[in-house]
Structures are given as structure tokens and as C-alpha cells.
Design an enzyme around this catalytic site. Structure first.
Site, PDB file in Angstrom:
ATOM      1  N   ASN A   1     -11.871  -3.034  -0.206  1.00 29.21           N
ATOM      2  CA  ASN A   1     -10.868  -3.560   0.689  1.00 29.21           C
ATOM      3  C   ASN A   1     -11.156  -3.807   1.954  1.00 29.21           C
ATOM      4  OD1 ASN A   1      -8.228  -3.134   1.846  1.00 29.21           O
ATOM      5  ND2 ASN A   1      -9.214  -1.123   2.604  1.00 29.21           N
ATOM      6  N   GLU A   2     -11.822  -3.083   2.840  1.00 26.13           N
ATOM      7  CA  GLU A   2     -12.204  -3.255   4.253  1.00 26.13           C
ATOM      8  C   GLU A   2     -13.340  -2.755   4.501  1.00 26.13           C
ATOM      9  OE1 GLU A   2      -8.784  -3.318   7.599  1.00 26.13           O
ATOM     10  OE2 GLU A   2      -9.647  -1.315   7.184  1.00 26.13           O
TER      11      GLU A   2
ATOM     12  N   GLU B   1       0.878  -1.261   0.083  1.00 22.94           N
ATOM     13  CA  GLU B   1       0.002  -0.081   0.038  1.00 22.94           C
ATOM     14  C   GLU B   1       1.111   1.132   0.178  1.00 22.94           C
ATOM     15  OE1 GLU B   1      -3.778   2.042   1.817  1.00 22.94           O
ATOM     16  OE2 GLU B   1      -2.997   0.312   3.093  1.00 22.94           O
TER      17      GLU B   1
ATOM     18  N   CYS C   1      -6.372   1.282   2.370  1.00 26.25           N
ATOM     19  CA  CYS C   1      -7.617   2.350   2.564  1.00 26.25           C
ATOM     20  C   CYS C   1      -7.205   3.329   1.112  1.00 26.25           C
ATOM     21  CB  CYS C   1      -7.373   2.865   3.585  1.00 26.25           C
ATOM     22  SG  CYS C   1      -8.135   2.048   5.243  1.00 26.25           S
TER      23      CYS C   1
END
Length: 658
Positions: free
Chosen positions: A381-382, A51, A250
Site C-alpha cells: 500500500n504505502e 477503504e 492501511c
């Protein structure tokens, strides 16, 4: 994979071998039942998660040395300042001029700002500070380039000065014709500097328009003109990761959908890739980085290329129409999700399509006519909650209809348990999702207690991707977390449980991967670097140890977690070796007997040991191998092998089979 490591400087040591009965403690028998091999282990089991956090891309893996090269930061002159020249005697000159940011008739519409440098007298110039300074090495070559449009001056003089303002490299751009064109020159550094400065000068009155000002190492990974930083890629290659997950994290989501990661804007000519703010620029009060932007010089093409270079599968993660739920929770209307779905369909074509297809043609024009053989992508992603499930259903319907061979990875939320976690898993089982991405940033104690986490997962349900995990020695995202041996050995114990459950767990990756020592936001991290140097942490070496010693089939082993001992075993059908991993998290040496059933071991077994008696031990620039693997061999003539596990150690035995 063959048994090899890329750490030639490590000293080989003999592993202490004892007969059963020696020592004060009775031996613990580790029973390995090779007569009854279990399920196959995925070759993608242990990989890496990248990331763009901690200056991991710009200022890190992507080795552009000029910050804000296209003048597109929210403060367009961030990183730049006007300077007065230095005379041959080393004195400040007195030339005058001005810097004027403009957008009229730009180089391109994607990055519309450019800089007009006007000199009223010869010698006026400007400087760039780089990413916490500019690192150059003595004897190394750097490609200085810029798009230039001139209004008089026939040349631009450039130099690099060290921390004492001494010139250590210089070059000149010439031949301007009044139109936007790219000019370049190669300069060679005469000295090494960690925090150098880059300077440009006009030696005659007039103005020049500048855009995409670049200083780039010639010696990149693969010597590619837009290549990656060699030492960092080498550390990744040494791991032999099974996959690379990219580009986050993120940053895939963005704080707002307008600043989400859009892969189509990261391919093609680099000067047309739109610069945007990095969502980590002010996330943490303890480490604000207002100069943190994404140039996308490292884009999806470069990610695919990197994965191919080091033999890893690609796992790109795409936005699903949801901004970061920790920030704005902005949602695209469900009717607008088709735009995001089309991005996913087009990405598969970009990666796998023929060179005659629209997006396959883009890949081919960038230099890769053959496909990248993409097999999986992540949807979100999350994320969590019903809106995520609703959007996934639309993605799955469209993608499975056109590309049924592509596995889809979905999120289990940001935590390893709780209502949202259970809600998502319930939906993924019903929807028969392919792979579920679980994240856990927890204490070392949690990792030790959860080595059996996957022992009782449903073998017929979705598979698991342990997509982000790291032991937090102080607390999640706290600035005082440490990459110490206590954290690393607890992760090693946990990873034995991942490996033993290879029929459920298909992939796992530590996170985050990279951190600039002067520009980080999050700790802990696997690899630390500055402008010239890099080192792997104890956590990195644990990851490398497991990835380099991955078998092809699970072998039953007992005990699995008992009295500070954690174990796993596998068979490598490619090299005809039995691989046994034994982690001793206790402070005393542990005598054990490896009782190998159902095989005929013979020859020299290879032993790798990662150990330190100090649980607070860390690596650093001055002592990068303080905690690092040691290698030895031992002769094996029977199925019963007595060994001594050092205190606080990870030991790997590769036993050759007849």
C-alpha cells in the site's frame, strides 16, 4: 462515453455569454490547438479509492444492520444487551433469563463464538444497537435471519422499535429441529426511524443457540441478498469512475501481519468469513471506535462485482509481507514471502481463471462463472525503504513470469517528496516498474502550486497513479478539516495538470471515499452518510465532473496555469466533441475567449458549471446540493467563443465538431 449525468434534479441554467470586449477586464485568450492532438488518455484516468475507514464498509456500503452479528468482537457481546419485554400496555415486563457466550460445537471454526439465550420465563430477550443505531424506512422490507439451534423453544420473535420504543416491524422464526440451520423471515417497517433498535424474544422457557444474526435490506443494489447499499452505490455509479481501488489503504497492511487483510478469507460463504478488528479502531485519540471490526460480508468477490456493475476496472491491493510502517513495521521473513506471492497468483486466477481452475471454481460457485478481466494489482500500500524493494522484486519475478499481461502498481511512500520518495522512484525506474502510486494529503495552496507537477516527468519511465489525494484545510488527518469549496476548487485546478499529462498519469483517485457522520475517524471525505441519507461533497462533484467529461486524447492548450486560471483540453473521439475545462480560482468573473484551432465547431455546446462565491461553502444533509453542477447550452458557429468564467468556478465546455 456519451454526455450524460445522473443528477436530473439539478436546475439547468444558461451560462452567461459575452462578446469579447464586453466587461471591465480584457479577455484572456485560451488557445486550443486541436490540429495537433497529443497522446491518448487512459479510460481509467479518474476513479475511486475505497477503504474501510469511517465505517465505510460495515455500517456503510455493506448494509448489514446488526453489529457484531457473529459475536466475534474482542468484547463478544459488544452491541448486544439483555432486555425485558414490553407488555401490550407499553409497560416493562419482569421475565428473567441469561446470555451465555459459548464455543463448544460452533457453527464453524472460522467464527467459533455463538450466543446461548436462555429464558427462565417467557418474554426474555436481547437487543442490538446497530451501527450508531439502525436506520429503517417506512414501507421497506428487511430480511431477518439467523442460524439457530434450539433446546426447547419452538420460535423466536423479533421486532424493530423506534427511538420512542414503539414497535414498527415484527417477525418470527419457527421450525427449529435442534441442528444448526439458517432461518429467515421478511419484515416490513411501518415507520421511518434513524436510530431504531432490533430485539429478539423467547416466548417460552428454554434456550436457543444463535449465530450470524442478520437484519438486511431487501432492496439492495441489484436486489442481491448480500448486496450493497443502494444510495451509496448510486453516487459511485453517477461518477462513472474508470476504476475502483480496494480494499484500502492501511487496512491492507494491518498493524500486525496477523491482522492484515487476507483476501482468501473474504470469499465463499459469508458465515465462514473470519471477523477481525479494523486497524482504524483506535488510531486517533480524537475519534476512538472500539466497536470497529470487519465482518468481510463485503469481500473481494463483492468488490469485483461492484466494479463490474458500474463499469469500472478493478485495482485490488495486496499485502507484500509488511505490516503498517506507521505502527509496528513488522516484516515477514524474506523466505516467507512466497506465501504472499502465492496469494497474488491465486487472486489473478480467482479473477480471470476458467471455472475449472481451483480459484476460478470458487468464483463460479459464488455466482460468476465468467472472468472479471483483472488487468492490474497493487503490491503493498504505502510502504517504503529497501525491504519493500526487495519484496517487490520477488513478486515481480513470479507474477510477470506467469501473468505478463498484469500491470503491477507499486508505492512511492506516504509523501509526495523527500528522501524515501526519491529512493523508491530511483529503484522503480531501474526495475522498470509499470505504475507508481503517489499520495499527497496537502494544503489547498500546495495543489494550486503543483498543477505542473507532471509536466517534466520522464515520458519513457514508469507511469503514475495519483492514488490518494485530498486538500487538507487544517492539516493531515485533523478532525477540523472541511470538505469546502476552497479545497475542492484547488483539487480541480490540480486535476487539469493530471489530465494534461495523461501520457504519464494513468489513474487518479480522491481519498477517503466514504464517512459515516456519527462514526468517522478521518476528514475530509468525498461522500458523507448517516443511517438513511447520503450526499456528495463539493470534492465529490469535482471528481464526478472530471470523470464524466474525460476525453480520449490530449489537446494542447494555453495558458495552462496563469493569473488564477487553470485549463486542460481533450478530444472525445467517441462523441466527436472537444472538451475544454477552465478553472477560475479568483474572486472576480474572468472574461475569456476560447480560440479553437484546427476544428469546425457547430451546434449547441454543453456547458457545466460548478461554482460558489463562498470558498467556505459546504454541502450537508439539509442542503446536499449547495455546491453542485449547473447545466446549460450555448450555440457555437465559429472557432472563437467569448464566455465569462464566474468567480471561484469550474467550467466544462463540450463543443460538438463537424
Amino acid at each position: 462515453m456519451p454526455y450524460e449525468y445522473a443528477f436530473p434534479s439539478l436546475v439547468l441554467i444558461l451560462f452567461s455569454v459575452f462578446s469579447s470586449g464586453q466587461g471591465q477586464q480584457p479577455s484572456t485568450v485560451i488557445a486550443v490547438d486541436a490540429a495537433h492532438p497529443g497522446a491518448a488518455i487512459s479510460p481509467t484516468m479518474f476513479g475511486v479509492f475505497f477503504e474501510d475507514i469511517n465505517f465505510g464498509a460495515d455500517g456503510g456500503l455493506y448494509p448489514e444492520l446488526i453489529k457484531n452479528r457473529s459475536f466475534e468482537f474482542d468484547q463478544p457481546l459488544k452491541g448486544w444487551r439483555a432486555i425485558l419485554p414490553i407488555t401490550p400496555k407499553g409497560e416493562l415486563g419482569s421475565s428473567r433469563g441469561e446470555l451465555d457466550l459459548r464455543t463448544q460445537d460452533p457453527l464453524n471454526a472460522s467464527n467459533p463464538h455463538y450466543l446461548r439465550v436462555r429464558a427462565y420465563e417467557p418474554g426474555f430477550g436481547l437487543s442490538n444497537s446497530g451501527f450508531r443505531g439502525i436506520g429503517v424506512e417506512s414501507g421497506a422490507e428487511y430480511r431477518f435471519s439467523a442460524y439457530v439451534r434450539t433446546g426447547g423453544p419452538k420460535s423466536i420473535r423479533a421486532n424493530i422499535t423506534d427511538e420512542n420504543n414503539h414497535e414498527i416491524a415484527s417477525g418470527t422464526l419457527t421450525g427449529f429441529d435442534g441442528q444448526w440451520k439458517k432461518y429467515e423471515a421478511v419484515v416490513r417497517a411501518s415507520a421511518t426511524a434513524q436510530h431504531a433498535q432490533f430485539n429478539l424474544f423467547l416466548d417460552e422457557p428454554g434456550y436457543v443457540d444463535l449465530d450470524m444474526v442478520s437484519l438486511f435490506p431487501v432492496e439492495t443494489w441489484g436486489r442481491r441478498p448480500n448486496g450493497l447499499r443502494k444510495d451509496l452505490v448510486q453516487l459511485l455509479a453517477d461518477m462513472h469512475p474508470g476504476f475502483i481501488r480496494f480494499p484500502g489503504g492501511c487496512i491492507v497492511e494491518g498493524r500486525r501481519l496477523a491482522t492484515r487483510y487476507q483476501w482468501k478469507k473474504t470469499v465463499g460463504d459469508i458465515e465462514t468469513r473470519e471477523t477481525i478488528v479494523n486497524r482504524w479502531y483506535d488510531e486517533f485519540d480524537h475519534r476512538p471506535t472500539p466497536d470497529y471490526f470487519q465482518s468481510f460480508g463485503l469481500g473481494f468477490y463483492e468488490y469485483f462485482q461492484l466494479a463490474e456493475d458500474i463499469g469500472a476496472a478493478s485495482l485490488p491491493i495486496l499485502n507484500c509481507g509488511m505490516a503498517c510502517q506507521f505502527n509496528t513495521s513488522e516484516l515477514a521473513q524474506i523466505s516467507d514471502t512466497k506465501e504472499y506471492i502465492q496469494d497474488a497468483l491465486d487472486l489473478i486466477e480467482f479473477a480471470n481463471g476458467p471455472a475449472t481452475s481451483p480459484w476460478g471454481k470458487v468464483r463460479a460457485q459464488m455466482g460468476h462463472p465468467k472472468p472479471f478481466h483483472l488487468t492490474m494489482i497493487g503490491i503493498g500500500n504505502e510502504q517504503w525503504g529497501q525491504p519493500y524493494v526487495d519484496r517487490y522484486k520477488l513478486f515481480a519475478a513470479a507474477l510477470k513470469a506467469k501473468y505478463p499481461e498484469i500491470n503491477l502498481v507499486v508505492a512511492a511512500g506516504p509523501a509526495p517528496s523527500g528522501d524515501q520518495f526519491e529512493f523508491l522512484w530511483s529503484n522503480w525506474r531501474t526495475l522498470k516498474a509499470d505504475i507508481v502510486d503517489e499520495h499527497y494529503y496537502m494544503s489547498p495552496e500546495w495543489f494550486l502550486k503543483n498543477t505542473g507537477r507532471y509536466d517534466h516527468y520522464d515520458r519513457s519511465g514508469p507511469k503514475v497513479f495519483a492514488g490518494e489525494y485530498a486538500a487538507q484545510t487544517s492539516g493531515v488527518a485533523r478532525p477540523d478539516n472541511h470538505n469546502n469549496w476552497n479545497a475542492a476548487i484547488s483539487e480541480a485546478a490540480f486535476m487539469t495538470g493530471l489530465e494534461r499529462n495523461g501520457d504519464v498519469v494513468r489513474m487518479a483517485s480522491y481519498a477517503p471515499l466514504l464517512a459515516h457522520i456519527d462514526a468517522w475517524q478521518w476528514t475530509p471525505d468525498a461522500i458523507w452518510f448517516d443511517n438513511l441519507r447520503s450526499y456528495g461533497t463539493p470534492n465529490y462533484y469535482v471528481q464526478s465532473l472530471f470523470a464524466n467529461n474525460l476525453g480520449t486524447r490530449i489537446i494542447p492548450i494555453t495558458p495552462q496555469a496563469q493569473d488564477s486560471l487553470y485549463t486542460s483540453a481533450s478530444l472525445d473521439e467517441r462523441t466527436h466533441e472537444l472538451i475544454v475545462k477552465a478553472i477560475n480560482v479568483g474572486g472576480n468573473a474572468k472574461p475569456v475567449e476560447l480560440d479553437l484551432k484546427g476544428i469546425n465547431p457547430s451546434g449547441a455546446a454543453k456547458v457545466t458549471t460548478l461554482a460558489n462565491t463562498d470558498l467556505t461553502a459546504e454541502n450537508g444533509f439539509e442542503h446536499p446540493k449547495n455546491v453542485s453542477p449547473k447545466y446549460s447550452t450555448m450555440e457555437v458557429s465559429s472557432g472563437k467563443i467569448a464566455v465569462q468564467l464566474p468567480p471561484y468556478s469550474v467550467s466544462v465546455f463540450r463543443v460538438p465538431l463537424r
